[in-house]
Each structure stands twice: as C-alpha cells, then as structure tokens.
Design an enzyme around this catalytic site. Structure first.
Site, short mmCIF file in Angstrom:
data_model
loop_
_atom_site.label_atom_id
_atom_site.label_comp_id
_atom_site.label_asym_id
_atom_site.label_seq_id
_atom_site.Cartn_x
_atom_site.Cartn_y
_atom_site.Cartn_z
N GLU A 271 0.33 21.67 3.29
CA GLU A 271 1.27 21.05 4.22
C GLU A 271 1.77 22.08 5.24
O GLU A 271 1.86 21.81 6.44
CB GLU A 271 2.45 20.45 3.46
CG GLU A 271 2.10 19.20 2.66
CD GLU A 271 3.25 18.71 1.82
OE1 GLU A 271 3.43 17.48 1.72
OE2 GLU A 271 3.99 19.54 1.26
N ASP B 296 4.73 17.93 5.89
CA ASP B 296 4.80 16.66 5.17
C ASP B 296 4.92 15.50 6.15
O ASP B 296 4.24 14.48 6.02
CB ASP B 296 5.97 16.70 4.19
CG ASP B 296 6.10 15.42 3.39
OD1 ASP B 296 5.16 15.09 2.63
OD2 ASP B 296 7.12 14.72 3.51
#
Length: 239
Positions: free
Chosen positions: A130, A58
């Site tokens: 991610e 992220d």
C-alpha cells in the site's frame, strides 16, 4: 558497443539497490528516499516509516481497484463487485500482488521481525505494498498506479473473476491463521439434509477451538469456502 537503450534506462544507475524491484514494478522512483520510506516498517524505529504512506495507499488502491472492477465486470451487481473488491483489497490480496514483484526481499524491518520472518507476514507485506503504491501516486499520479495494478493483477491471477477468487478463500485464511496464530482452521460438518440430487451441507469453521463461522452450500467444499470468507472478514475487522 554499449546498448543505447540500457544506457538511457531510468533503472540503470550505479548506486541503485532497488533496480530489480523497480523493473518488476515498471516504475523508477525519482526520489529514492520516498521509495525507502515505503519499504521501512515501523519496527525499525527510524524517523520515517511507511505508516502514513500506507494510509494514503489504502485509499488510492481502493479507488483504482474499484474502478477497474467496475469497468471489467459490467454485468455484476453491487454485491458481487463488493465481494470481488474485498478479495483483492485485503491483506491476502495485496500480499499476492506484493509477492509478484518479490517485495518481501526489499523490506526494511527490525532484527526481531527478521528473526520471526516478519518480512513474510501478510500484515507487514500488504502494508508495504500500500505504501509503495502511495509513493507511485505521489510522484506519477493515478494513471500510473492504475497501469501498474492492471499489470500486477494479470500477473498474479490466472483468472480474475468471482468464482476463481472465491475458491481461494480457504487458502487465504490458512495463510493468515498460520501467520497470526501458528495454527490452521478446522472444519466440521454440522448437518446434511435433502435428497441425493439436491443435498445441502452446513459446515462450521474453528480457529483455536473457537467457532468463527457457519455456512451452508450445495457441497461441503462450497460451504467451507463460504465459512472461510466469513472468517476472513471477521479477522480483518478485528485488526
């Protein structure tokens, strides 16, 4: 005679079940266990899953995509850049990039998630993306992630600009509400005012009979898109 290039390819190994995925990604993992961890959802109840990698990914993707947008759209102010980044750095945005490499076909999920089509859920698919990018970062660094993301953005988006991404908010919201609530949003006209050449429309957006947003626009379509954007942000914050 064997092709020398394919013989020396990092993707070609007799026991690599991720060959097609790595080719689509443009990167061959040195440590296949790291790749497997990135693809493993917590529902599998295994010792290692992709949650920690998701956390790192992220941050990495936020930086890489922010940097790409900063250099590409030098004419945009902070507000427009933030709006662009919010469209891409989101469950919908990462799901779009994940599907460009058919990531859903390689996820490791529990049998219950399999039954409920968990591998297609934006929350699971975007988290795995991610995690995958975190794995690339740990092995090959930021430059490799940057190159992969640039390629995937070009593949996933016909046009990467504010207008094009903005027009996709209704679709993004519909996909999200269908996955989370098994319903689609509804829109209602609240008010229409102004002369014919300068109309203004105010629309409201409802999900399961609950009002999530209101917005104004020069057309119903524009107001609906703005409503959808607001609703997406609210749902993202509520996660």
């Amino acid at each position: 005679m064997k092709n020398k290039r394919s013989q020396n390819s990092p993707y070609v190994t007799p026991d690599n079940p991720y060959l097609t995925l790595e080719k689509a990604l443009g990167y061959s993992f040195k440590d296949k266990r790291l790749l497997e961890q990135a693809l493993t959802h917590k529902s599998c109840k295994l010792a290692l899953n992709n949650e920690r990698l998701e956390f790192l990914g992220d941050a990495v993707l936020g930086l890489v995509i922010g940097e790409l947008l900063y250099h590409k759209f030098y004419q945009y102010d902070e507000g427009k850049l933030s709006k662009l980044r919010a469209s891409i750095v989101s469950a919908h945005g990462f799901t779009k990039l994940a599907k460009a490499i058919a990531l859903q076909d390689y996820l490791r999920v529990s049998s219950s998630e399999e039954i409920s089509k968990g591998r297609e859920k934006p929350s699971i698919l975007s988290s795995a993306f991610e995690a995958l990018m975190a794995g690339v970062y740990l092995e090959a660094g930021l430059a490799k992630v940057r190159k992969i993301i640039q390629n995937l953005l070009n593949r996933a988006y016909k046009r990467l600009d504010l207008e094009h991404l903005f027009m996709d908010y209704k679709t993004a919201l519909q996909e999200l509400t269908q996955a989370q609530f098994c319903v689609i949003p509804t829109y209602q006209l609240l008010q229409e005012k102004g002369p014919d050449h300068h109309k203004e429309f105010e629309m409201a957006l409802y999900i399961q009979d609950k009002m999530y947003a209101t917005a104004k626009g020069k057309s119903k379509k524009e107001a609906e898109q703005q409503c959808a954007y607001q609703a997406l942000q609210k749902l993202k914050e509520a996660k």
